[in-house]
Design an enzyme around this catalytic site. Structure first.
Site, PDB file in Angstrom:
ATOM      1  N   ASN C  70       0.830  -1.179   0.000  1.00 20.77           N
ATOM      2  CA  ASN C  70       0.000   0.000   0.000  1.00 20.77           C
ATOM      3  C   ASN C  70       0.871   1.236   0.000  1.00 20.77           C
ATOM      4  O   ASN C  70       1.964   1.257   0.573  1.00 20.77           O
ATOM      5  CB  ASN C  70      -0.976   0.003   1.191  1.00 20.77           C
ATOM      6  CG  ASN C  70      -0.387   0.625   2.427  1.00 20.77           C
ATOM      7  OD1 ASN C  70      -0.326   1.848   2.562  1.00 20.77           O
ATOM      8  ND2 ASN C  70       0.070  -0.218   3.344  1.00 20.77           N
ATOM      9  N   ILE C  72      -0.871   4.405   0.501  1.00 16.22           N
ATOM     10  CA  ILE C  72      -2.026   5.282   0.709  1.00 16.22           C
ATOM     11  C   ILE C  72      -1.534   6.711   0.871  1.00 16.22           C
ATOM     12  O   ILE C  72      -2.207   7.664   0.472  1.00 16.22           O
ATOM     13  CB  ILE C  72      -2.828   4.849   1.970  1.00 16.22           C
ATOM     14  CG1 ILE C  72      -3.224   3.369   1.901  1.00 16.22           C
ATOM     15  CG2 ILE C  72      -4.041   5.730   2.184  1.00 16.22           C
ATOM     16  CD1 ILE C  72      -4.065   2.986   0.733  1.00 16.22           C
ATOM     17  N   LEU C  74      -0.854   8.065   3.790  1.00 15.55           N
ATOM     18  CA  LEU C  74      -1.335   8.610   5.065  1.00 15.55           C
ATOM     19  C   LEU C  74      -2.504   9.582   4.915  1.00 15.55           C
ATOM     20  O   LEU C  74      -2.649  10.539   5.670  1.00 15.55           O
ATOM     21  CB  LEU C  74      -0.166   9.236   5.832  1.00 15.55           C
ATOM     22  CG  LEU C  74       0.945   8.230   6.200  1.00 15.55           C
ATOM     23  CD1 LEU C  74       2.224   8.939   6.621  1.00 15.55           C
ATOM     24  CD2 LEU C  74       0.486   7.277   7.294  1.00 15.55           C
ATOM     25  N   CYS C 131       8.106   8.224   8.813  1.00 15.61           N
ATOM     26  CA  CYS C 131       7.835   9.333   7.904  1.00 15.61           C
ATOM     27  C   CYS C 131       9.103  10.127   7.699  1.00 15.61           C
ATOM     28  O   CYS C 131       9.932  10.227   8.590  1.00 15.61           O
ATOM     29  CB  CYS C 131       6.780  10.264   8.498  1.00 15.61           C
ATOM     30  SG  CYS C 131       5.319   9.386   8.975  1.00 15.61           S
ATOM     31  N   THR C 194       5.044  -1.561   7.943  1.00 12.50           N
ATOM     32  CA  THR C 194       5.226  -2.287   6.673  1.00 12.50           C
ATOM     33  C   THR C 194       6.667  -2.212   6.161  1.00 12.50           C
ATOM     34  O   THR C 194       7.424  -1.328   6.539  1.00 12.50           O
ATOM     35  CB  THR C 194       4.306  -1.701   5.587  1.00 12.50           C
ATOM     36  OG1 THR C 194       4.567  -0.303   5.484  1.00 12.50           O
ATOM     37  CG2 THR C 194       2.847  -1.916   5.936  1.00 12.50           C
ATOM     38  N   GLY C 266      -3.778  -6.487  11.179  1.00 13.37           N
ATOM     39  CA  GLY C 266      -3.814  -5.480  10.126  1.00 13.37           C
ATOM     40  C   GLY C 266      -4.542  -5.964   8.893  1.00 13.37           C
ATOM     41  O   GLY C 266      -5.772  -6.065   8.869  1.00 13.37           O
ATOM     42  N   THR C 267      -3.770  -6.310   7.873  1.00 13.05           N
ATOM     43  CA  THR C 267      -4.313  -6.722   6.582  1.00 13.05           C
ATOM     44  C   THR C 267      -5.420  -7.764   6.696  1.00 13.05           C
ATOM     45  O   THR C 267      -6.354  -7.781   5.882  1.00 13.05           O
ATOM     46  CB  THR C 267      -3.146  -7.266   5.720  1.00 13.05           C
ATOM     47  OG1 THR C 267      -2.154  -6.234   5.627  1.00 13.05           O
ATOM     48  CG2 THR C 267      -3.604  -7.655   4.334  1.00 13.05           C
TER      49      THR C 267
HETATM   50  C1  LIG Z   1      -3.707  -0.003   3.805  1.00 12.13           C
HETATM   51  C2  LIG Z   1      -2.812   0.172   4.992  1.00 12.13           C
HETATM   52  C3  LIG Z   1      -2.719   1.395   5.631  1.00 12.13           C
HETATM   53  C4  LIG Z   1      -1.886   1.577   6.727  1.00 12.13           C
HETATM   54  N1  LIG Z   1      -1.816   2.785   7.357  1.00 12.13           N
HETATM   55  C5  LIG Z   1      -1.030   2.949   8.455  1.00 12.13           C
HETATM   56  C6  LIG Z   1      -0.991   4.173   9.170  1.00 12.13           C
HETATM   57  O1  LIG Z   1      -1.696   5.135   8.840  1.00 12.13           O
HETATM   58  N2  LIG Z   1      -0.145   4.286  10.246  1.00 12.13           N
HETATM   59  C7  LIG Z   1       0.632   3.249  10.664  1.00 12.13           C
HETATM   60  O2  LIG Z   1       1.357   3.372  11.638  1.00 12.13           O
HETATM   61  N3  LIG Z   1       0.588   2.041  10.027  1.00 12.13           N
HETATM   62  C8  LIG Z   1      -0.212   1.879   8.926  1.00 12.13           C
HETATM   63  N4  LIG Z   1      -0.259   0.658   8.295  1.00 12.13           N
HETATM   64  C9  LIG Z   1       0.572  -0.448   8.793  1.00 12.13           C
HETATM   65  C10 LIG Z   1      -0.253  -1.417   9.658  1.00 12.13           C
HETATM   66  O3  LIG Z   1      -0.767  -0.785  10.787  1.00 12.13           O
HETATM   67  C11 LIG Z   1       0.607  -2.627  10.052  1.00 12.13           C
HETATM   68  O4  LIG Z   1       1.713  -2.170  10.807  1.00 12.13           O
HETATM   69  C12 LIG Z   1       1.106  -3.412   8.864  1.00 12.13           C
HETATM   70  O5  LIG Z   1       0.090  -3.499   7.887  1.00 12.13           O
HETATM   71  C13 LIG Z   1       1.588  -4.819   9.219  1.00 12.13           C
HETATM   72  O6  LIG Z   1       0.553  -5.602   9.749  1.00 12.13           O
HETATM   73  P1  LIG Z   1      -0.309  -6.659   8.873  1.00 12.13           P
HETATM   74  O7  LIG Z   1       0.689  -7.504   8.144  1.00 12.13           O
HETATM   75  O8  LIG Z   1      -1.136  -7.386   9.865  1.00 12.13           O
HETATM   76  O9  LIG Z   1      -1.122  -5.830   7.931  1.00 12.13           O
HETATM   77  C14 LIG Z   1      -1.108   0.490   7.193  1.00 12.13           C
HETATM   78  C15 LIG Z   1      -1.210  -0.744   6.557  1.00 12.13           C
HETATM   79  C16 LIG Z   1      -2.045  -0.924   5.475  1.00 12.13           C
HETATM   80  C17 LIG Z   1      -2.111  -2.266   4.814  1.00 12.13           C
END
Ligand SMILES: Cc1cc2nc3c(=O)[nH]c(=O)nc-3n(C[C@H](O)[C@H](O)[C@H](O)COP(=O)(O)O)c2cc1C
Ligand SMILES: Cc1cc2nc3c(=O)[nH]c(=O)nc-3n(C[C@H](O)[C@H](O)[C@H](O)COP(=O)(O)OP(=O)(O)OC[C@H]3O[C@@H](n4cnc5c(N)ncnc54)[C@H](O)[C@@H]3O)c2cc1C
Ligand SMILES: Cc1cc2nc3c(=O)[nH]c(=O)nc-3n(C[C@H](O)[C@H](O)[C@H](O)COP(=O)(O)OP(=O)(O)OC[C@H]3O[C@@H](n4cnc5c(N)ncnc54)[C@H](O)[C@@H]3O)c2cc1C
Ligand SMILES: Cc1cc2nc3c(=O)[nH]c(=O)nc-3n(C[C@H](O)[C@H](O)[C@H](O)COP(=O)(O)O)c2cc1C
Ligand code: FES
Ligand code: FES
Lengths: 304, 277, 304, 277
Positions: C70, C72, C74, C131, C194, C266-267
């Protein structure tokens, strides 16, 4: 018309950009029943050390989602048995053999480079720097630009053959590592080795691997490898060899677009021993169908 | 060999235990009992790795299609324990599989004169049926089959139909004797003449069997399991300690290439953690 | 008897160790139709900034083997609209809400921490340091221990609420990052964000994501996350929250064994919006069936 | 809603185009034309994400099982383009799927008096059938269907059976007019009374349709596609630029939640790269 598939890694001319990755293709002969080794761009041997190495206790491998962990511990026959038992076979095949090797001190690296330089069947060498430097308290050569440069400099002094340095992905700044190796005289860079990772067995409450951690490989890491190949190839002048999760010709071509001059197929050879051969064929078919006369047109051709 | 195979039938024999028959290329008929296959259970990447299975049987049959003549088949007997085996169990006739095999070194029949003793624990019976089929032609064959419960004792009738004498032990006594199959084995071993043991099953059973073989000075071949990635000696993931293994003098052997069948004398049998057991 | 599932993150008592990860659960309300939010240990909000942010151009997401990327960028409503439109909902649910936030200068982080400190519905804050520091030429706070410490120190000064720092996996030495944050006053660490990665479309010869690179998440990264949680939790005294590829209660329990006090899903919430709720339930069932009276017995209980 | 669904039938209509009928819970009957589903095509992780599909039809039928009474069903029409859709095409009656839906905002029927003009490109026809079924009760409905070739024009008979007048254009002229469906649309639009356009198809077709609607000052709703991870407004992966979008004043809208159907006036239509097109 048959498109050109040859590419150059330093002074090594490869028939095509598709090689097999160290530790995933044995010494080559193991796969002779499953594909024509002569169709490959090159074969990278299992990592060699001065003395034979036992490797780690078992379990050494475990499957993960889209990948696998291995902690083989660099088990290998050692340079002497390699020369005696494995090298003669290379006279019977027509592809480039590149010896992957590692040491635990700069001197070991240098000595191995000298030994490999003397083997005519070995076209070049790939230096695995993802090993702890025993002299400096276990700091890993592959995560410290200065330590990596020291290895490359020492190796460079012992050989006129192309020196390929295989970079570890477990770093903040892989470009800094790449530049240090280029500066120290590397002819090419292999990107990437496995990513340090871990699996746990809830039932036994133990790590699955006897070594606790292992290296993650396979399609799961492809996006990370692609990113690193892209970053590195933009920053260096020497060729980059893309490695990480390549399963198909499409994957391989993506690595070329990202900037790789050649690729290596690793874990995929376990799933299908003929993968690398199939990729060569499909890559050629792709070039023909797209009317591309030279595969080199694709290298770094990513539009960003 | 690597080949595409069509599922011919896939039947649940006992809860969680399945028998699958599939097509194989003609040279497959030359495979040895104890050799194994690496099966890719899905074209996708989940699960990623192939799964190893012993050859339960192989042979040929005449198809109903006039042009085809005879078709070589192979069979596996498998237990659903995880994702890959669950996906196998969901396959239907006509579904396709990608198979590598026959791989590894199988059992060595040895002197036909002597008595052959098969020891199987649970799904460890799988490679022993193919072996029994070969051995019954020339030798007396006895099977000692163990398992947790009666549902874990498979294909006894098939073995008996071959003329194999069968002995059964279960942990809960729901079939045959109550207790370990190795206890039953040891009792009967006394009466055996020039016996050779062929064993396949969980590590503790193999260890106990090897120990009995050692004590009674009976030759014994064991078929091992190990996590495998390649099945052909390339990844070095599947190794076990050979008899000469010491920390400063490693002797690791590939289960996939030097095994899965080993002479019990060639292995290092350790007690407790970290060893082969 | 019902086992104890509560755990503490700093002074925050969670009903159970299962939270939802930032950016994957919206502001919480989006999922109310699919699971009972009150059954969760906590909800981490989408990352907040001082001003609303547009985020990146599209495509912003792409699937990979066992994961997704992703970029996105932020995108978020900004702190003002958060307070006005999202916070009131939190009065109607009974779970801990932790605000994830980020800035591009130390001052922005500090200011946001002050704003969040004043919101009673926010139990704590999670600082996303992945960031670029715009003041220092884009160096990423999350890959430099000193820069991370500066952020944490500044945040710490503005709030008495628990400060959780979310670490980036894109570093050579995550333990050094963890120690720097602990030293600077963090109450807990979230591990991991990520992994920077890339996908390429062979047909168009372009990166799939408009942003070129993106963050890899999902089950593909679980083994890497587990390794980092294990490394960090052994090195620090403060609680670690495990994140990365958690799909099932088994995954979550593995993270606890590795040393995590709590986890974030998360995902997996994209694949099945009820995942986090199901994990809570299955975790309780596991404890009951294993006769474990307190989930805290599992934290760091890995036998190595 | 999230529910487990059983495949009732899965038929290839034209090379690469399939129609699948599956069970749905009773409240599903209340879904709106233009809403969509997120389908998990496999329990495994490959592919990982759900796949979005429009609702082609929904309704109830009486089952042959005495106790069941009536069963709600839903249908999708899909084109095999990659891994996920290929796996869908391999499913059989009785196979299970996990579905989220109905999701998003569907079409708004508007004033029944006016004429309804449906514009579908290729698989974009899928959500229009369900819409047509609703509209034919009260309004005159015309369908303009476009595609590369005759194989890409689906279910025309079904539309005609509803009483919809159909116009077809194909790129190669193998069915209907040769050329773009939007050219045919524009010709006929002149004769339409108080028309409303409902369009679904590839972005260039939607863009051309919106342009025509703008020129002729006809209301127009378009159904968009976007890469989606969650389908419910949480990931922000699926956004498109809204009419007020400028770099310094972002106006991103979620296709999954604020769409997939938008009034064409609410979107920013850009030429060339980087925009919504
Ligand atoms: C679509 C998306 C948006 C995310 N936005 C943020 C965010 O705004 N701030 C943040 O700290 N992590 C963000 N993350 C990271 C997740 O919180 C998490 O750390 C990461 O996806 C790993 O966990 P997972 O494998 O269970 O998804 C985002 C992840 C995804 C997939
Ligand atoms: C030479 C050999 C012959 C075998 N023959 C048979 C047989 O005839 N019938 C049968 O039912 N089983 C047999 N097994 C065991 C069988 O391979 C495993 O049960 C199977 O791989 C489990 O896969 P899964 O995805 O269902 O389980 P999971 O637990 O999900 O598998 C996860 C991983 O662990 C590996 N694994 C799990 N259990 C074993 C095991 N016991 N041995 C090796 N790897 C394992 C899998 O291959 C996979 O990589 C044999 C194993 C070996 C090594
Ligand atoms: C709201 C909506 C409704 C849709 N309705 C239908 C329909 O009724 N019938 C139909 O055949 N198709 C429809 N699509 C397109 C359909 O979702 C894709 O064709 C499908 O996801 C492709 O999956 P795949 O695994 O076969 O292809 P792959 O190319 O392997 O997919 C890879 C990834 O790209 C995504 N993707 C690929 N193409 C599209 C696309 N056009 N739109 C969105 N994501 C895409 C997939 O979801 C997946 O994440 C719709 C898409 C959206 C957004
Ligand atoms: C079982 C196994 C053994 C490996 N052994 C070595 C080795 O000896 N030397 C080395 O440089 N890399 C070794 N590697 C790393 C691979 O060469 C390759 O860099 C890595 O697996 C990523 O590629 P892949 O995802 O295609 O497998 C090994 C990988 C595996 C899976
Ligand atoms: S399984 Fe790879 S060496 Fe045995
Ligand atoms: S698909 Fe996740 S927000 Fe639309």
């Amino acid at each position: 018309m048959k498109p050109n598939l040859t590419v150059e890694i330093g002074s090594i001319l490869l028939k095509n950009p598709v090689m097999t990755a160290s530790g995933t293709f044995g010494y080559g002969q193991e796969f002779a029943d499953y594909l024509d080794l002569n169709c490959l761009g090159g074969i990278i041997t299992k990592g060699l050390s001065l003395k034979p190495r036992a490797g780690n206790p078992t379990p050494r491998i475990v499957e993960t989602c889209g990948g696998m962990l291995n902690a083989i511990g660099l088990q290998n026959v050692g340079i002497d048995e390699f020369i005696e038992k494995k090298v003669p076979y290379y006279r019977t095949i027509d592809t480039r053999v590149i010896a992957n090797f590692f040491g635990t001190t700069v001197e070991e690296y240098a000595e191995l480079a000298g030994r490999l330089d003397a083997i005519p069947e070995v076209a070049g060498m790939e230096v695995n720097i993802s090993c702890p430097n025993v002299k400096q308290g276990g700091i890993v050569f592959g995560t410290d630009p200065a330590a990596a440069a020291a290895v490359v400099t020492a190796v460079r002094e012992r050989t006129t053959k192309p020196v390929i340095v295989k970079l570890s992905p477990n770093v903040t700044d892989i470009v800094a590592m790449a530049l240090a190796c280029q500066e120290a005289g590397a002819d090419a860079l292999s990107v990437i080795n496995t990513i340090t990772a871990m699996a746990i067995d809830l039932k036994t409450r133990r790590p699955v691997l006897a070594n606790i951690t292992g290296g993650l490989s396979g399609p799961a890491i492809k996006p990370i490898a692609l990113r690193m190949v892209w970053q590195v190839s933009r920053a260096v002048k020497i060729p980059v060899i893309g490695i990480g999760g390549i399963m198909t010709a499409t994957d391989a071509l993506e690595f070329l677009l990202a900037g790789a001059t050649a690729v290596q197929v690793g874990t995929a050879s376990f799933l299908d021993p003929g993968t690398a051969g199939r990729i060569v064929q499909e890559m050629e078919e792709y070039l023909v169908s797209e009317g591309i006369s030279d595969v080199r047109e694709l290298i770094g051709a990513l539009k960003v | 060999m690597q080949f595409k195979s069509l599922v011919i039938s896939n039947v649940e024999l006992s809860p969680g235990y399945w028998r699958m028959r599939m097509t194989a290329p003609p040279p497959f008929a030359g495979s040895r009992p104890g050799q194994f296959l690496m099966i890719k259970v899905t074209e996708g990447a989940d699960p990623l790795l192939r799964r190893p299975f012993g050859i339960f049987d192989t042979g040929t049959f005449v198809t109903q299609f006039t042009d085809c003549g005879s078709q070589t088949f192979l069979e596996i007997l498998y237990k659903v324990v995880g994702k890959g085996t669950a996906m196998l169990a969901a396959l239907h006739d006509g579904d396709r599989l990608d198979i590598l095999g026959p791989l590894g070194r199988g059992f060595t029949p040895g002197d036909p004169a002597g008595e052959k003793i098969l020891v199987g624990g649970g799904i460890g019976l799988a490679p022993l049926y193919f072996l029994a089929r070969e051995l019954v032609g020339t030798s007396r064959v006895r099977l000692f089959a163990g398992g947790r419960s009666r549902e874990d004792i498979l294909c006894i009738t098939e073995f008996e139909r071959l003329g194999v004498e069968t002995y059964v032990a279960t942990d809960d006594g729901s079939l045959g004797d109550r207790g370990f199959v190795t206890q039953v084995l040891e009792k009967h071993l006394l009466s055996a003449k020039d016996a050779t043991i062929f064993a396949c099953g969980p590590m503790p059973m193999l260890q106990a069997t090897a120990e009995i073989a050692r004590r009674h000075n009976v030759p014994c071949q064991v078929s091992l399991e190990a996590f495998m990635a390649c099945g052909m000696g390339a990844c070095l993931g599947c190794v076990v300690k050979g008899k000469e293994h010491r920390d400063d003098h490693p002797d690791y052997r590939c289960v996939c290439k030097e095994g899965p069948v080993f002479d019990h004398c060639d292995l290092l049998w350790e007690k407790g953690e970290g060893g082969n057991s």
